[in-house]
Design a protein around this motif. Structure first.
Motif, PDB file in Angstrom:
ATOM      1  N   THR A 148      10.635 -17.539   2.251  1.00 55.96           N
ATOM      2  CA  THR A 148      10.487 -18.992   2.195  1.00 55.96           C
ATOM      3  C   THR A 148       9.100 -19.334   1.657  1.00 55.96           C
ATOM      4  N   GLY A 149       8.621 -20.551   1.925  1.00 52.84           N
ATOM      5  CA  GLY A 149       7.334 -20.960   1.377  1.00 52.84           C
ATOM      6  C   GLY A 149       7.479 -21.343  -0.078  1.00 52.84           C
ATOM      7  N   ASN A 150       6.448 -21.014  -0.881  1.00 52.78           N
ATOM      8  CA  ASN A 150       6.530 -21.362  -2.309  1.00 52.78           C
ATOM      9  C   ASN A 150       5.787 -20.399  -3.220  1.00 52.78           C
ATOM     10  N   THR A 151       5.205 -19.320  -2.666  1.00 53.04           N
ATOM     11  CA  THR A 151       4.363 -18.449  -3.496  1.00 53.04           C
ATOM     12  C   THR A 151       5.013 -17.123  -3.847  1.00 53.04           C
ATOM     13  N   GLY A 152       5.994 -16.670  -3.057  1.00 48.46           N
ATOM     14  CA  GLY A 152       6.664 -15.421  -3.384  1.00 48.46           C
ATOM     15  C   GLY A 152       6.057 -14.182  -2.766  1.00 48.46           C
ATOM     16  N   ILE A 153       5.278 -14.317  -1.689  1.00 48.77           N
ATOM     17  CA  ILE A 153       4.775 -13.144  -0.976  1.00 48.77           C
ATOM     18  C   ILE A 153       5.759 -12.839   0.148  1.00 48.77           C
ATOM     19  N   ALA A 154       6.449 -11.713   0.027  1.00 47.80           N
ATOM     20  CA  ALA A 154       7.508 -11.387   0.985  1.00 47.80           C
ATOM     21  C   ALA A 154       6.952 -10.690   2.223  1.00 47.80           C
ATOM     22  N   VAL A 155       6.447  -9.490   2.064  1.00 46.21           N
ATOM     23  CA  VAL A 155       5.917  -8.724   3.193  1.00 46.21           C
ATOM     24  C   VAL A 155       4.677  -7.950   2.750  1.00 46.21           C
ATOM     25  N   LEU A 156       3.918  -7.531   3.723  1.00 41.94           N
ATOM     26  CA  LEU A 156       2.842  -6.566   3.509  1.00 41.94           C
ATOM     27  C   LEU A 156       3.244  -5.300   4.245  1.00 41.94           C
ATOM     28  N   VAL A 157       3.081  -4.160   3.581  1.00 39.25           N
ATOM     29  CA  VAL A 157       3.383  -2.875   4.209  1.00 39.25           C
ATOM     30  C   VAL A 157       2.085  -2.094   4.347  1.00 39.25           C
ATOM     31  N   THR A 158       1.826  -1.575   5.542  1.00 43.12           N
ATOM     32  CA  THR A 158       0.588  -0.852   5.803  1.00 43.12           C
ATOM     33  C   THR A 158       0.865   0.605   6.158  1.00 43.12           C
ATOM     34  N   GLY A 159      -0.170   1.410   5.994  1.00 47.97           N
ATOM     35  CA  GLY A 159      -0.121   2.809   6.383  1.00 47.97           C
ATOM     36  C   GLY A 159      -1.484   3.268   6.852  1.00 47.97           C
ATOM     37  N   THR A 160      -1.526   4.258   7.723  1.00 49.88           N
ATOM     38  CA  THR A 160      -2.781   4.798   8.243  1.00 49.88           C
ATOM     39  C   THR A 160      -2.766   6.311   8.151  1.00 49.88           C
ATOM     40  N   GLY A 161      -3.956   6.899   8.147  1.00 49.36           N
ATOM     41  CA  GLY A 161      -4.039   8.351   8.113  1.00 49.36           C
ATOM     42  C   GLY A 161      -5.472   8.828   8.194  1.00 49.36           C
ATOM     43  N   ILE A 162      -5.654  10.106   8.519  1.00 55.57           N
ATOM     44  CA  ILE A 162      -6.997  10.677   8.611  1.00 55.57           C
ATOM     45  C   ILE A 162      -7.659  10.735   7.246  1.00 55.57           C
ATOM     46  N   THR A 163      -6.869  10.956   6.175  1.00 56.22           N
ATOM     47  CA  THR A 163      -7.391  10.892   4.812  1.00 56.22           C
ATOM     48  C   THR A 163      -6.759   9.712   4.098  1.00 56.22           C
ATOM     49  N   MET A 164      -7.370   9.319   2.972  1.00 61.68           N
ATOM     50  CA  MET A 164      -6.805   8.227   2.188  1.00 61.68           C
ATOM     51  C   MET A 164      -5.421   8.600   1.675  1.00 61.68           C
ATOM     52  N   ARG A 165      -5.222   9.827   1.254  1.00 62.26           N
ATOM     53  CA  ARG A 165      -3.919  10.272   0.780  1.00 62.26           C
ATOM     54  C   ARG A 165      -2.866  10.191   1.894  1.00 62.26           C
ATOM     55  N   ASP A 166      -3.253  10.562   3.112  1.00 65.77           N
ATOM     56  CA  ASP A 166      -2.329  10.454   4.247  1.00 65.77           C
ATOM     57  C   ASP A 166      -1.905   9.005   4.452  1.00 65.77           C
ATOM     58  N   ALA A 167      -2.875   8.099   4.392  1.00 67.99           N
ATOM     59  CA  ALA A 167      -2.576   6.679   4.598  1.00 67.99           C
ATOM     60  C   ALA A 167      -1.665   6.151   3.491  1.00 67.99           C
ATOM     61  N   GLN A 168      -1.915   6.573   2.245  1.00 66.18           N
ATOM     62  CA  GLN A 168      -1.066   6.148   1.137  1.00 66.18           C
ATOM     63  C   GLN A 168       0.369   6.632   1.319  1.00 66.18           C
ATOM     64  N   ARG A 169       0.527   7.920   1.670  1.00 61.79           N
ATOM     65  CA  ARG A 169       1.875   8.456   1.866  1.00 61.79           C
ATOM     66  C   ARG A 169       2.609   7.708   2.974  1.00 61.79           C
ATOM     67  N   ASN A 170       1.887   7.419   4.063  1.00 54.76           N
ATOM     68  CA  ASN A 170       2.473   6.695   5.176  1.00 54.76           C
ATOM     69  C   ASN A 170       2.973   5.323   4.732  1.00 54.76           C
ATOM     70  N   MET A 171       2.163   4.623   3.941  1.00 53.99           N
ATOM     71  CA  MET A 171       2.530   3.283   3.479  1.00 53.99           C
ATOM     72  C   MET A 171       3.717   3.329   2.521  1.00 53.99           C
ATOM     73  N   TYR A 172       3.667   4.185   1.510  1.00 55.95           N
ATOM     74  CA  TYR A 172       4.730   4.190   0.511  1.00 55.95           C
ATOM     75  C   TYR A 172       6.039   4.740   1.073  1.00 55.95           C
ATOM     76  N   ASN A 173       5.976   5.616   2.066  1.00 59.94           N
ATOM     77  CA  ASN A 173       7.200   6.043   2.742  1.00 59.94           C
ATOM     78  C   ASN A 173       7.849   4.875   3.480  1.00 59.94           C
ATOM     79  N   ARG A 174       7.023   4.047   4.089  1.00 63.84           N
ATOM     80  CA  ARG A 174       7.549   2.856   4.773  1.00 63.84           C
ATOM     81  C   ARG A 174       8.152   1.879   3.777  1.00 63.84           C
ATOM     82  N   MET A 175       7.548   1.781   2.594  1.00 68.57           N
ATOM     83  CA  MET A 175       8.077   0.866   1.580  1.00 68.57           C
ATOM     84  C   MET A 175       9.486   1.251   1.152  1.00 68.57           C
ATOM     85  N   LYS A 176       9.789   2.545   1.178  1.00 69.04           N
ATOM     86  CA  LYS A 176      11.114   3.007   0.765  1.00 69.04           C
ATOM     87  C   LYS A 176      12.207   2.471   1.686  1.00 69.04           C
TER      88      LYS A 176
END
Length: 443
Positions: A385-413
């Motif tokens: 809804t609204g008017n701008t088109g921002i649906a959701v934000l997906v977050t991820g965490t991890g001990i390394t930046m790569r861990d956090a990225q994998r966590n986030m993009y796995n959730r996006m799937k």
């Protein structure tokens, strides 16, 4: 006695207060929905008011809505403002004895009046880039012609909310900025308002954010790397933000040289909220560009992913002036928006045709790390809804930046958004940026 003790333990787990509190959220655009929902889920009574009429459907089905926040002032134990421009309201409420998380007239000016922000940086003996404010396009064009250089064109006041108007020039003579000024003069005219030309420098863009309790900054502080362009590899239009990577730290030269000098001034102003300063840093030093004296979006949601305590405890402790320390997770946090047409543009017809009331589908009934943005809930379904088109934000965490990225993009799937798009490289910059910051002694 045994049952009574058990009930008390249940009520106080995760550091929550034993008694429920009533918290009123006052929002400009509805951005704060995710935080309001989290506070509700932590056991408190919540009401959400949204000022912008076109955004007032946001949050229906998630939290209780308010049609007029002023009617609920007496009801609320705490009032949380999510945007700049409410400073005078915050000050008035504090003088009346209300516990308020939000800005002040001073911090509003730091963000909305770019020239004032730069003057205050200089007053606090912080290095700044040369900049100049303008009220007419012809004056700015004449200035560049007599002072050729690479510039960043920054709208001020209300116009700065339209992130697509900010323009970062690349031509060393400023010819690309001159062309943009001619275009803005034809398309906007006097409606554009005040704007600023700032000398451009190359380096790492980084933000330093911290919570302030009325007398001092809370520890740790937050170091943030924003990804503002629409497409990967920093291509396309500036959107305000498509995603962010960050970490919490107790010891930061970046914080000591930017926000820390403002501690006594913010205490004099009785500021109780979150403040952020965006900087360009390189081997020659740290150059603050602009303040965000409120929650950053999506910064606050990604910060929440890195908390190991309820966010309600943080908000209430800051408003009370009693909290000094934030309990956070080790490692890194990342977050990326999933957006739909016409984002980042304002086109009501396109939004209604492609995105209005579109369903957000979850492959598995697992919503951890998925933060509702401009959505409502109908029959347990999330609708855009609204008017701008921002649906959701997906977050991820991890001990390394790569861990956090994998966590986030796995959730996006796990998330299906028809016509949705997002950046696939949030956090990638860290590998090179961190090497530079270490070599400059800034991490």
């Amino acid at each position: 006695m045994k049952n009574k003790k058990k009930d008390q333990l249940a009520l106080s787990k995760n550091g929550l207060p034993l008694s429920q509190k009533k918290i009123l959220f006052v929002s400009r655009w509805g951005e704060i929905l995710d935080v309001a929902l989290a506070v509700k889920n932590e056991g408190h009574h919540v009401k959400l008011f949204i000022e912008e009429r076109s955004c007032r459907e946001i949050g229906y089905g998630f939290v209780q809505k308010s049609a007029d926040w002023r009617k609920h002032i007496a009801w609320a134990d705490y009032i949380v403002f999510d945007y700049t421009g409410y400073g005078e309201e915050c000050e008035k409420l504090r003088t009346e004895g209300k516990l308020v998380f939000g800005g002040s007239s001073y911090t509003d000016s730091l963000e909305l009046d770019r020239n004032f922000g730069q003057v205050e940086l200089k007053r606090h003996k912080i290095k700044t880039l040369a900049s100049k404010d303008f009220y007419s396009f012809s004056d700015a064009i004449a200035y560049i012609q007599t002072h050729p250089n690479a510039y960043v064109l920054k709208p001020s006041g209300i116009t700065q909310e339209l992130k697509q108007l900010l323009f970062v020039g690349n031509d060393d003579r400023g010819l690309d900025v001159i062309r943009m000024l001619f275009a803005y003069e034809k398309s906007w005219g006097d409606r554009f308002g005040t704007f600023q030309l700032q000398n451009k420098v190359k380096g790492v863009e980084v933000s330093i954010g911290a919570y302030f309790n009325g007398s001092k900054f809370l520890q740790p502080v937050n170091i943030t790397f924003e990804h503002k362009k629409l497409f990967p590899k920093e291509l396309g239009v500036s959107t305000g933000e498509m995603g962010t990577s960050m970490f919490w730290t107790l010891d930061s030269p970046l914080f000591q040289k930017t926000l820390k000098p403002f501690e006594s001034t913010l205490a004099q102003k009785n500021f109780r909220g979150h403040i952020d300063v965006n900087c360009i840093v390189n081997g020659n030093g740290i150059y603050p560009l602009e303040f965000t004296s409120r929650f950053g979006f999506p910064q606050v949601f990604i910060q929440r992913a890195g908390l190991s305590e309820p966010i309600s405890a943080l908000l209430m402790g800051v408003a009370e002036g009693t909290k000094n320390q934030i309990q956070v997770k080790k490692g890194f946090q990342v977050g990326a928006y999933i957006v739909v047409p016409p984002f980042p543009y304002d086109d009501k017809k396109t939004f209604e045709l492609f995105s209005k009331d579109a369903v957000i589908v979850f492959k598995k009934d697992q919503k951890e790390g998925v933060h509702p943005m401009h959505v409502k809930m109908v029959n347990e379904q999330w609708l855009i809804t609204g008017n701008t088109g921002i649906a959701v934000l997906v977050t991820g965490t991890g001990i390394t930046m790569r861990d956090a990225q994998r966590n986030m993009y796995n959730r996006m799937k796990n998330v299906i958004v028809n016509n949705g798009y997002y950046r696939t490289d949030i956090g990638d910059r860290w590998l090179e940026d961190s090497d530079k910051l270490w070599s400059w002694g800034l991490l």
